[in-house]
Scaffold this active site. Structure first.
Site, PDB file in Angstrom:
ATOM      1  N   SER A 136       0.814  -1.244  -0.012  1.00 22.94           N
ATOM      2  CA  SER A 136       0.052  -0.219  -0.027  1.00 22.94           C
ATOM      3  C   SER A 136       0.847   1.222   0.055  1.00 22.94           C
ATOM      4  O   SER A 136       1.661   1.347  -0.743  1.00 22.94           O
ATOM      5  CB  SER A 136      -1.007   0.073   1.095  1.00 22.94           C
ATOM      6  OG  SER A 136      -1.945   0.975   0.999  1.00 22.94           O
ATOM      7  N   GLU A 233      -1.463  -3.430  -8.018  1.00 24.49           N
ATOM      8  CA  GLU A 233      -2.797  -4.064  -7.345  1.00 24.49           C
ATOM      9  C   GLU A 233      -3.345  -2.432  -6.774  1.00 24.49           C
ATOM     10  O   GLU A 233      -2.509  -1.631  -6.738  1.00 24.49           O
ATOM     11  CB  GLU A 233      -2.326  -4.813  -6.431  1.00 24.49           C
ATOM     12  CG  GLU A 233      -1.388  -4.434  -5.201  1.00 24.49           C
ATOM     13  CD  GLU A 233      -2.129  -3.747  -3.799  1.00 24.49           C
ATOM     14  OE1 GLU A 233      -2.903  -4.380  -3.689  1.00 24.49           O
ATOM     15  OE2 GLU A 233      -1.613  -3.055  -3.192  1.00 24.49           O
ATOM     16  N   HIS A 302      -3.445  -5.724  -1.055  1.00 23.75           N
ATOM     17  CA  HIS A 302      -4.820  -5.528  -0.675  1.00 23.75           C
ATOM     18  C   HIS A 302      -5.598  -6.825  -0.794  1.00 23.75           C
ATOM     19  O   HIS A 302      -6.517  -6.781  -1.557  1.00 23.75           O
ATOM     20  CB  HIS A 302      -5.496  -4.323  -1.200  1.00 23.75           C
ATOM     21  CG  HIS A 302      -5.080  -3.176  -0.512  1.00 23.75           C
ATOM     22  ND1 HIS A 302      -4.024  -2.507  -1.400  1.00 23.75           N
ATOM     23  CD2 HIS A 302      -4.898  -2.347   0.573  1.00 23.75           C
ATOM     24  CE1 HIS A 302      -3.287  -1.388  -0.709  1.00 23.75           C
ATOM     25  NE2 HIS A 302      -4.416  -1.096   0.292  1.00 23.75           N
TER      26      HIS A 302
END
Length: 335
Positions: A136, A233, A302
């Site tokens: 992230s 992602e 995630h």
């Protein structure tokens, strides 16, 4: 750090137990593998964290056989950040400089890693290659460590997220194989992964969270996708937002020299439940003409179930006929 010369093998020894990969690509520094009983340093480079979540994650790391260490200041908060930029930078620097700490795991993502970069002492960090893992917002630091120091870094579970939630939320076998064994990792579990474009390609595995990679464009920290198996992602971006980010990467030339693309699960990337198209449709619309193999659905970042650690900076093969991702070499060196 001492320099290393090419010998007959792929790896060359260098200082502090790390190794350097030689060949056509840049030298790559592989951090020493961790062993049972080693200390994992926990850092919060981005958003603030909850003490109970950190405690749960620490217990899970102890179940895996590690000891944990974190600064008492890790619970600091300034607005949406885990304390000031300087506090977070000093915490990160301290963990890399601490000889007792053998690996550094991020507590969580959120936002704020990019604000640390001006405060980091590059020469001090360069002398202490260690396993560093997160995803992230931590993508910013993964890119930084890869490109400034040529370190292998790890896109994988975080302490107050997957580790706190328990073993069903991350792939323990792959974690041990990747971080604790200085040997080729081989195939990762790609059950349920879809082929969006066929073909076979080998290249340097790299990537991260799509919005964070896009945010590096035009900055001194811009990511490099040359000759890469590029992993992308995201979480909860609308399809048109994903379209916009992929289009921006195209316009910036980031797909011109990629060898293959691997997408994560792109969890909750939808406009509304009744939309008549999928995020896969968006990806194919923007990227089908690249003529490189593309996979969709690898569980890293995630992902809600058995989050997989991916080592960035190592050689990998994408098999777009069998929906396979094979890590061709070790991600760590012998301690």
């Amino acid at each position: 750090m001492s320099s290393a010369r090419r010998r007959s093998g792929w790896l060359e020894p260098t200082a502090k137990g790390a190794h350097v990969s030689s060949g056509e690509r840049k030298q790559v520094i592989k951090p020493p593998a961790v062993r049972p009983g080693d200390v994992i340093g926990i850092v919060a480079p981005a958003s603030d964290i909850k003490p109970e979540r950190l405690a749960a994650g620490a217990r899970e790391l102890e179940r895996l056989g590690f000891r944990v260490k974190f600064s008492p200041s890790i619970f600091a908060r300034e607005m949406y950040l885990a304390g000031s930029d300087r506090r977070r930078a000093e915490e990160l620097m301290a963990m890399f400089g601490d000889p007792e700490v053998k690996a550094v795991f991020a507590a969580r993502g959120g936002y704020g890693s990019v604000r640390l970069l001006p405060y980091l002492d590059e020469e001090a960090l360069r002398a202490h290659p260690k396993i560093f893992m997160g995803y992230s917002d931590i993508t910013t630091l993964l890119v930084y460590f890869q490109q400034r120091f040529q370190w292998v870094v790890f896109h994988g579970p975080m302490v107050t997220r997957e580790f706190a939630d328990g073993p069903e939320h991350y792939d323990e076998e792959l974690l041990r194989r990747t971080l604790m064994r200085a040997e080729p990792i081989g195939e990762i579990d790609t059950a349920g992964v879809a082929v969006l474009s066929p073909g076979i390609a080998t290249g340097r595995l790299t990537g991260g969270c799509l919005p964070l990679l896009v945010s590096t464009l035009g900055t001194p920290y811009e990511f490099d996708a040359t000759d890469a198996i590029l992993f992308l992602e995201d979480y909860a971006s609308k399809p048109y937002q994903v379209d916009r980010m992929l289009t921006q990467l195209r316009d910036a030339g980031k797909f011109r020299a990629v060898r293959g693309l691997v997408f994560g699960e792109m969890t909750e990337c939808l406009q509304h439940p009744n939309q008549d198209y999928t995020i896969v449709d968006v990806i194919q619309d923007r990227l089908a003409d690249l003529n490189v193999p593309i996979l969709f659905g690898v569980r890293s970042g995630h992902s809600d179930y058995r989050n997989q650690v991916l080592p960035f900076g190592v050689r990998a093969t994408l098999d777009g006929y069998r929906a396979k991702l094979i890590i061709e070499e070790a991600a760590t060196s012998k301690p």
